[in-house]
Design a protein around this motif. Structure first.
Motif: not given
Lengths: 222, 239
Positions: A102-109, A112, A116, A145, B24, B28, B31-32, B35, B95-97, B100
């Motif tokens: 789905v393109g959702v990074n698990k580390i970010l909220t 965030e 992006w 998160v 952006a 990003r 930021l990753i 974290k 994760d598919g990013s 995107q």
């Protein structure tokens, strides 16, 4: 092939001027197995098309081909009358794709992540993001998160992009899999709303879509 | 949920500028990294440990250490940057990013460049800053410190840019093993040779203009071409 026949016969709109997306004589083969051949269909503004087929019939492959993520095919794909290879930029600007991943990074909220993915397409404000999350039933989760969310909630975060994007064409690969009953209802409404506003939706799902809207079907089984 | 936020259905060309998409993406990735403290510290710790093993393994004799100092620091910097390369695209692929990113209407060159710059800021720059301290430990002559820092400043971005090509090519493979190193390390050999030679020459008082010019040329070339190669490789990997 049956697919093209089925797709054209269901089409009962008052023939809008030109199709948004048009596939002509698509052929795809994987591991010496023909997934589809001579596949023709057009998707007009305001149409909702469900791609059907058994497991392994090439639904995901078809969607990835249409988006330009997969280039192992023959045939032509047109966006607004122009081959997508020729004006890729304006095609991509009109496209929103959500795949299995789905393109959702698990580390970010959630915020965030959406900030992006939106920044790649259209500018959004924090208020837009809050409203979009609210719209998919994740009000109050903006700053959580994503690792601490469930799979269904990840799916919802990515579906919030539907509300943030100006794209006319939505291509959604199995968007219903991890959603609960309410999520399914919300998404069905989003799809119908989008089509109602003149957008176009291509969706694969085994779920029986319950939309107050005429549904076109593209069947990949032969 | 029936009304939508405003940006729906404007049917226009993208209003986002390439620069803000670039920003952006850079933000990003930084930021990753912030974290994930481990990913931030690992290359630095690795660099420190590898360099400190040489006096133990080779000799603690200042003369011998001086002669190997330049090469040791450079090789360790190279290995440290290899260590963190996988972070560039792996998580995004899984994760598919990455899909995107590839479906963004922005030029992929700049998106890849943003990710490479972020990678360098996270793994390359700290190594450059730590290098003089380790050089001191290895008895590198004092007049070679600045040369070391400058050559690393020119050389470590090249390691990130070339490394990015290798990761982009291998990100779709299930078991990668050493293949990334096999692809990337040969590409970085010229940088290693010139960088280490420049530092060694600096302690001999030889003119360094040619070394800087060569490193600068490699950096300019890789800045302009490597992201294109990475972008093409990413497209193949998600295919």
């Amino acid at each position: 092939m049956s697919a093209s026949a089925a797709a054209t016969s269901v089409h009962a709109h008052d023939a809008p001027a030109s199709p948004l997306l048009q596939a002509s004589a698509l052929f795809c083969e994987r591991d010496d197995r023909v997934l589809f051949s001579d596949l023709n269909f057009s998707l007009f503004p305001g149409e909702l098309m469900q791609v059907q087929g058994s497991n392994g019939s090439g639904k995901t492959t078809l969607l990835r081909i249409l988006c330009g993520l997969n280039s192992s095919y023959e045939g032509e794909i047109y966006w607004d009358g122009v081959a997508i290879d020729e004006d890729r930029e304006s095609f991509l600007a009109s496209l929103l794709y959500i795949g299995h991943r789905v393109g959702v990074n698990k580390i970010l909220t959630a915020r965030e992540n959406l900030r992006w993915s939106s920044a790649l397409h259209a500018p959004v404000t924090d208020a837009d993001i809050d409203a979009a999350l609210d719209g998919v039933g994740l009000a109050g989760y903006a700053d959580v998160v994503c690792r601490n969310m469930s799979a269904g909630q990840h799916q919802r975060v990515s579906l919030a992009r539907l509300l943030l994007s100006p794209a006319r064409l939505w291509v959604l690969d199995e968007p219903f899999t991890t959603l609960d009953v309410h999520g399914v209802k919300t998404l069905e409404r989003l799809l119908a709303d989008h089509a109602g506003r003149g957008g176009a939706v291509l969706v694969t799902t085994h779920h029986k879509l319950d939309v107050p809207y005429e549904l076109r079907r593209l069947n990949l089984d032969r | 949920m029936t009304t939508h936020p405003s940006p729906q259905q404007s049917n226009q060309r993208p209003q986002v500028s390439t620069f803000s998409a670039f920003q952006a993406t850079l933000r990003r990735d930084l930021l990753i990294a912030l974290k994930r403290r481990n990913d931030l510290l690992n290359p630095l710790m690795f660099f420190l440990i590898v360099v400190s093993l040489f006096p133990l393994g080779v000799s603690s004799d200042p003369v011998q250490l001086t002669s190997i100092a330049a090469g040791t620091v450079w090789v360790s910097a190279l290995l440290a940057s290899m260590l963190s390369l996988d972070n560039l695209y792996r998580a995004d692929y899984e994760d598919g990013s990455l899909e995107q990113l590839l479906l963004s209407p922005q030029p992929l060159y700049f998106m890849v460049l943003a990710k490479n710059i972020a990678h360098w800021l996270i793994s390359g720059l700290p190594v450059v800053l730590l290098a003089p301290l380790l050089a001191y430990m290895l008895y590198l002559p004092a007049d070679a410190y600045w040369t070391l820092v400058f050559t690393l400043l020119l050389g470590t971005p090249v390691l990130s840019l070339f490394g990015s090509i290798g990761v982009a090519l291998t990100v779709g493979l299930g078991s990668r093993g050493l293949i990334l190193a096999v692809i990337v390390l040969p590409l970085t050999v010229p940088v290693l040779i010139i960088g280490a030679k420049a530092v060694a020459d600096a302690s001999l008082g030889v003119s360094l203009g040619m070394h800087y010019a060569l490193l600068g040329a490699i950096l300019a070339m890789s800045l302009s071409l490597a992201p294109l190669a990475s972008a093409a490789a990413l497209k193949i990997s998600v295919n």
